[in-house]
Design a protein around this motif. Structure first.
Motif, mmCIF file in Angstrom:
data_model
loop_
_atom_site.group_PDB
_atom_site.id
_atom_site.type_symbol
_atom_site.label_atom_id
_atom_site.label_comp_id
_atom_site.label_asym_id
_atom_site.label_seq_id
_atom_site.Cartn_x
_atom_site.Cartn_y
_atom_site.Cartn_z
ATOM 1 N N GLY A 171 2.911 -16.027 -17.863
ATOM 2 C CA GLY A 171 4.053 -16.684 -18.472
ATOM 3 C C GLY A 171 3.846 -16.923 -19.956
ATOM 4 O O GLY A 171 2.703 -17.010 -20.441
ATOM 5 N N PRO A 172 4.927 -17.073 -20.715
ATOM 6 C CA PRO A 172 4.810 -17.206 -22.176
ATOM 7 C C PRO A 172 4.190 -18.521 -22.629
ATOM 8 O O PRO A 172 3.682 -18.601 -23.757
ATOM 9 N N ASP A 173 4.228 -19.566 -21.776
ATOM 10 C CA ASP A 173 3.754 -20.878 -22.205
ATOM 11 C C ASP A 173 2.441 -21.288 -21.532
ATOM 12 O O ASP A 173 2.066 -22.465 -21.583
ATOM 13 N N GLU A 174 1.753 -20.367 -20.913
ATOM 14 C CA GLU A 174 0.563 -20.733 -20.147
ATOM 15 C C GLU A 174 -0.522 -21.352 -21.020
ATOM 16 O O GLU A 174 -1.167 -22.331 -20.626
#
Length: 395
Positions: free
Chosen positions: A56-59
């Motif tokens: 995911g982009p916010d991991e």
């Protein structure tokens, strides 16, 4: 209000050993099936392949935030020199054992430490849920096991240890949260002292996750008398995903009593191992359906009818004398991390990807604050010298 809730929970914990066997035998499975049906009904097919991940982009941001909130909790709850882990907090024992890989395994299972029949020495930690450490009867719903195999050859994914392979598991088949973002939200509510608000928040309820945890949260009789599940997946070889489970091979049940001592779980473990050995079957379950058996959602149970568990090894904990005074010192010196692993057992999924940095950095905080030098245990019972190299982050 909180006092009424606490009193009610205390009463339920005391009567649980008397009603739990009948509940588990008659109601747990149909309730679990209903909850899992609802969980799956709300999921979309991510169109992933076998053993395929999606980062995911916010991991990275979520991982850093989880480390921050857990570090703040540790600093708030514990005095320097006596820091405990922020999760799987209360140590019941660190025991010596052996992990024996069975012969005659199918070729698809013969990877990593399972590649050939062999017995590895093991250092096994049994622990409570955390992030606090109250008397056992007040907080023993979900227990944990961490198995560190020693003398394992091959390059490891995290090289602060060079000769080990760690397997970690919980006494429930699913995790509390499905995603890293939800895990952060849950940790923030725990820090605020309002964990129940996470599950019952009308804007973003997680009632199904609460029910799943409640089905397995129980007044345990002994850490040696419950199954443990990996909850999250791992590679098995280059292109397969697995989950694993450790199941005790005896049906003995230690009596709890109405008013057990604060450390009754440790006492039960010590008493059992003073008189006899303990054995766990180590089972693996291969992913066969990427949607029904997801990599990125650890609140979903992989259906047994799609892939049954297969026993591949036995964990034996021999009869031994345990000195409670040594347990916290020994536990503090050890670091368990699922990324202490061969590539053939690489951790998969968002929760596992975060655990690499979370476990490593919080272990470093704990040991630095306590003035403890980390050591890698060796098969001969001695500790190897500390290794300072750190593998790069997967993000």
């Amino acid at each position: 209000m909180n006092q009424v809730v606490d009193a009610g929970l205390a009463f339920l914990r005391k009567i649980d050993p008397y009603v739990r066997p009948a509940f588990d035998a008659t109601l747990r499975q149909p309730l679990q099936d209903a909850v899992q049906w609802l969980v799956n009904a709300s999921r979309r097919d991510e169109q992933l392949g076998i053993a395929e991940e999606r980062i995911g982009p916010d991991e990275q941001e979520h991982t850093k935030a989880i480390i921050d909130v857990l570090a703040r909790l540790m600093k708030r709850e514990y005095e320097p020199g006596s820091f405990l882990r922020a999760g799987n907090t209360k140590t019941y024992a660190v025991v010596q054992g052996s992990f024996s890989v069975h012969s005659g395994l199918p070729s698809r299972l013969r990877h990593g430490v399972l590649a050939q029949p062999r017995t590895y020495p093991a250092c096994v930690r049994f622990a409570g849920p955390g992030p606090f450490s109250p008397p056992d009867i007040r907080d023993n719903g979900i227990l944990s096991i961490a198995v560190k195999l020693m003398g394992v050859p091959g390059r490891k994914l995290l090289d602060d240890e060079q000769h080990t392979q760690d397997f970690t598991a919980l006494s429930a088949p699913t995790t509390t949260t499905a995603t890293l973002a939800e895990n952060l939200a849950y940790r923030e509510q725990v820090f605020a002292g309002s964990a129940l608000r996470y599950f019952l928040n009308p804007r973003s309820p997680h009632l199904l996750d609460l029910i799943m945890q409640a089905l397995y949260a129980r007044t345990h009789t002994s850490p040696l008398e419950t199954p443990y599940w990996s909850c999250v997946p791992y590679l098995l070889g280059p292109d397969q995903a697995m989950k694993y489970r450790l199941t005790p091979t005896t049906d003995t049940r230690t009596a709890v009593g109405w008013n057990p001592p604060d450390d009754y779980l440790q006492q039960a473990l010590i008493h059992t191992l003073h008189h006899t050995d303990a054995h766990f079957a180590f089972d693996v379950q291969l992913q066969t359906d990427p949607h029904r058996m997801p990599i990125e959602n650890a609140t979903v149970i992989w259906p047994e009818h799609l892939a049954p568990h297969q026993t591949v090894a036995t964990l034996t904990i021999p009869q031994q004398t345990i000195d409670p005074a040594e347990q916290f010192h020994l536990a503090d010196r050890l670091r368990y991390n699922p990324w202490h692993a061969l590539e053939a057992h690489r951790p998969l999924g968002n929760q596992n990807r975060a655990r690499r940095a979370v476990y490593q950095q919080l272990a470093q905080l704990r040991q630095n604050t306590n003035g403890t030098t980390p050591h890698e245990p060796a098969p001969n019972g001695r500790a190897r010298g500390p290794v300072t190299r750190v593998a790069p982050s997967p993000f």
